[in-house]
Design a protein around this motif. Structure first.
Motif, short mmCIF file in Angstrom:
data_model
loop_
_atom_site.label_atom_id
_atom_site.label_comp_id
_atom_site.label_asym_id
_atom_site.label_seq_id
_atom_site.Cartn_x
_atom_site.Cartn_y
_atom_site.Cartn_z
N PRO A 114 0.82 -1.30 -0.08
CA PRO A 114 -0.09 -0.05 0.00
C PRO A 114 0.98 1.24 0.00
CG PRO A 114 -0.10 -0.80 2.29
CD PRO A 114 0.66 -1.89 1.24
N LYS A 115 2.09 1.17 0.38
CA LYS A 115 2.90 2.51 0.60
C LYS A 115 3.12 2.68 -0.87
CE LYS A 115 5.05 1.14 4.76
NZ LYS A 115 6.37 0.88 5.57
N ILE A 116 3.18 2.03 -2.18
CA ILE A 116 3.44 2.75 -3.18
C ILE A 116 2.02 2.93 -4.11
CG2 ILE A 116 5.74 1.44 -3.64
CD1 ILE A 116 4.29 -0.58 -5.45
N ARG A 117 1.11 2.63 -3.36
CA ARG A 117 -0.32 3.26 -3.77
C ARG A 117 -0.59 2.83 -5.28
NH1 ARG A 117 1.55 8.16 -1.56
NH2 ARG A 117 1.20 9.30 -3.92
N PRO A 118 -0.47 1.49 -5.63
CA PRO A 118 -0.93 0.83 -6.93
C PRO A 118 -2.18 1.32 -7.36
CG PRO A 118 -0.42 -0.80 -5.41
CD PRO A 118 -0.15 0.39 -4.61
N TYR A 119 -2.37 1.23 -8.77
CA TYR A 119 -3.34 1.40 -9.40
C TYR A 119 -3.24 1.27 -10.66
CZ TYR A 119 -2.10 6.03 -11.02
OH TYR A 119 -1.48 7.15 -11.77
N TYR A 120 -4.48 1.01 -11.59
CA TYR A 120 -4.66 1.02 -13.10
C TYR A 120 -5.88 1.53 -13.55
CZ TYR A 120 -7.11 -3.44 -12.64
OH TYR A 120 -8.19 -4.40 -12.18
N ILE A 121 -5.85 1.89 -14.73
CA ILE A 121 -6.97 2.39 -15.48
C ILE A 121 -7.86 1.65 -16.11
CG2 ILE A 121 -7.55 4.29 -17.02
CD1 ILE A 121 -4.99 5.81 -16.39
N LEU A 122 -9.11 1.52 -15.94
CA LEU A 122 -10.02 0.82 -16.52
C LEU A 122 -10.89 1.82 -17.49
CD1 LEU A 122 -11.45 -1.57 -13.77
CD2 LEU A 122 -9.23 -1.86 -15.42
N THR A 123 -11.23 1.26 -18.90
CA THR A 123 -11.86 2.14 -19.60
C THR A 123 -13.33 1.61 -20.06
OG1 THR A 123 -9.88 3.04 -20.45
CG2 THR A 123 -11.89 3.22 -21.82
N ASN A 124 -14.32 2.20 -19.91
CA ASN A 124 -15.66 1.81 -20.50
C ASN A 124 -16.17 2.89 -21.54
OD1 ASN A 124 -17.90 0.27 -20.19
ND2 ASN A 124 -19.02 1.51 -19.19
N VAL A 125 -16.51 2.13 -22.66
CA VAL A 125 -17.03 2.80 -23.91
C VAL A 125 -18.48 2.47 -24.23
CG1 VAL A 125 -16.52 3.52 -26.19
CG2 VAL A 125 -14.68 3.25 -24.65
N PHE A 126 -19.41 3.42 -24.35
CA PHE A 126 -20.71 2.90 -24.58
C PHE A 126 -21.28 3.80 -26.04
CE2 PHE A 126 -21.03 5.44 -20.80
CZ PHE A 126 -21.75 6.47 -21.22
N ALA A 127 -21.89 3.14 -26.90
CA ALA A 127 -22.33 3.84 -28.07
C ALA A 127 -23.65 3.58 -28.56
CB ALA A 127 -21.14 3.59 -29.15
N ARG A 128 -24.40 4.27 -29.24
CA ARG A 128 -25.70 3.99 -29.95
C ARG A 128 -25.81 3.65 -31.41
NH1 ARG A 128 -29.84 7.12 -31.79
NH2 ARG A 128 -28.61 8.89 -31.71
N LYS A 129 -26.52 2.72 -31.95
CA LYS A 129 -26.76 2.67 -33.35
C LYS A 129 -27.82 3.51 -33.77
CE LYS A 129 -27.89 -0.71 -36.78
NZ LYS A 129 -28.11 -2.22 -37.01
#
Length: 328
Positions: free
Chosen positions: A310-325
Motif C-alpha cells: 500500500p505504500k506505493i499506492r498501486p492502481y490501474y486505469i479501466l476504460t468503459n465505452v458505450f455507443a448507440r446505433k
C-alpha cells in the motif's frame, strides 16, 4: 478521470495489504471432466478449435472473474452498465460471458428480457434464471444471430482475445437494433504509481510486466492494449455507432484509499489480481514468450509483492465505452 483520495499516515500504518477470503465471490462451474481441456502445470485451459484464449477456465480463475464483476459493479455506482438505455431491454447479448455472472444479474434485473451469454468455454452454472441462456460461440467467427436482434450488446474484458476489434464492433453494429446500445468495458495491463521511486523507475516490475505482456499480445496478434489511446471509441465510430462516450476510471490495488467506497473496491481488485496473476502469466509467458516455469513463478511473485504494497499506492486505469446505433 477522478483521482483516488488517500491518507499518507493511514497508509504508513497499514503494513502489507491482505483481504478477507469471506468477501470473495464464488461460482459453481460445470464439471471439467466432461470437457476437452488442456492442462498446463495444473491449470486448465479451453481447447478451442477456433480461438486460443490466454486465460485458464478453472475454479481459481473463475473466482477471480466473479470478484472483478463485483468491484466493477461497485465502480459503476452499483449498476451493471452505463449506457443510457431509456426503455427496459427485451433482448440482451453478453459477448464473452465467462462465468455468466453479468448475464445472470441482468436476467434478475430484467425478468421480462431474454439475456443471452456467449463464450468458447462452458464454465457457466447450470442453475440460472429462466430468462438467461448460454451458447458456446466464438465471437471472432461470424455471429449466428439475425440482424437487428438485440436491444443491448455488452462486452467486458476481451483484451488479448480478439484479433480484429474493428470486425467485432461491425458485427455488433449489424446485430443490435436501431437505437440500441453497445457497451465495452476493458482492463489495462499497466499497473501504475504516483510515488516517484516507482513512477520514474523504468525497470520497476510494473513497467517490465506491461512490456512483456504487450509483446506477448502482439505475438499472438491479439492486442492487450485495446482499452488505451481511445481505440475503442474510434473503432466504434468507424463501425457506424454514434453518441460514443468514453469513461476512464482509476482503480486502486488494495485498501490504501481514504475513500470508503474506493477502499472496498481496492480490496476486491487486489483479491481479483491475486487470484488471476498466475493464470494471466502462465500461458502468455510460458507458451508464447517461451519462459521457463520457474521464471514465470518468480516474475509473478515479484508482481504480487508490488500490488500488495500500500505504500506505493498501486492502481490501474479501466476504460468503459458505450455507443448507440442510429435510428433508421
Amino acid at each position: 478521470m477522478a483521482e483516488i483520495p488517500f491518507d499518507e499516515e493511514e497508509i504508513e500504518d497499514s503494513g502489507v495489504d491482505d483481504y478477507d477470503d469471506d468477501t470473495a465471490s464464488s461460482t459453481a462451474s460445470l464439471s471439467e471432466s466432461i470437457f476437452d481441456y488442456r492442462q498446463i502445470h495444473g491449470r486448465t485451459f479451453q481447447n478451442s478449435k477456433t480461438t486460443e484464449y490466454w486465460g485458464p477456465n478453472d475454479e481459481r480463475q473463475n473466482n477471480g472473474l466473479d470478484i472483478s464483476h463485483h468491484f466493477v459493479t461497485m465502480l459503476l455506482g452499483d449498476q451493471l452498465f452505463e449506457a443510457p438505455i431509456k426503455i427496459p431491454p427485451t433482448r440482451v447479448l453478453d459477448v464473452g460471458t465467462g462465468t455468466g455472472i453479468w448475464a445472470i444479474d441482468m436476467a434478475d434485473k430484467y425478468p421480462s428480457a431474454e439475456i443471452v451469454g456467449t463464450d468458447i468455454s462452458p464454465i457457466q452454472p447450470m442453475w440460472v434464471p429462466p430468462n438467461c441462456i448460454f451458447h458456446i460461440e466464438d465471437a471472432q467467427l461470424e455471429w449466428t444471430y439475425p440482424e437487428e436482434s438485440f436491444d443491448f450488446i455488452h462486452i467486458r474484458a476481451l483484451y488479448g482475445s480478439i484479433s480484429d476489434w474493428s470486425e467485432l464492433y461491425k458485427q455488433a453494429f449489424r446485430t443490435v437494433k436501431p437505437g440500441g446500445w453497445l457497451e465495452d468495458f476493458e482492463f489495462n495491463i499497466t499497473l501504475m504509481s504516483d510515488v516517484p521511486e516507482v513512477r520514474d523507475d523504468p525497470k520497476h516490475i510494473f513497467k517490465r510486466w506491461a512490456e512483456v505482456f504487450t509483446e506477448a499480445g502482439e505475438r499472438m496478434g491479439r492486442t492487450l492494449l485495446i482499452g488505451t489511446g481511445g481505440q475503442m471509441r474510434k473503432l466504434m465510430q468507424e463501425a457506424g455507432f454514434v453518441d460514443v462516450v468514453e469513461k476512464n476510471y482509476k482503480v486502486p490495488s488494495g485498501k490504501w484509499s481514504s475513500d470508503p467506497t474506493m477502499k472496498t473496491i481496492g480490496a476486491f481488485n487486489l483479491a481479483f489480481l491475486d487470484e488471476s496473476l498466475e493464470g494471466f502469466a502462465l500461458f502468455m509467458l510460458k507458451e508464447i514468450m517461451d519462459w521457463d516455469y520457474i521464471e514465470v513463478q518468480v516474475f509473478v511473485s515479484e508482481m504480487r509483492k508490488a500490488i500488495n504494497n500500500p505504500k506505493i499506492r498501486p492502481y490501474y486505469i479501466l476504460t468503459n465505452v458505450f455507443a448507440r446505433k442510429p435510428e433508421i
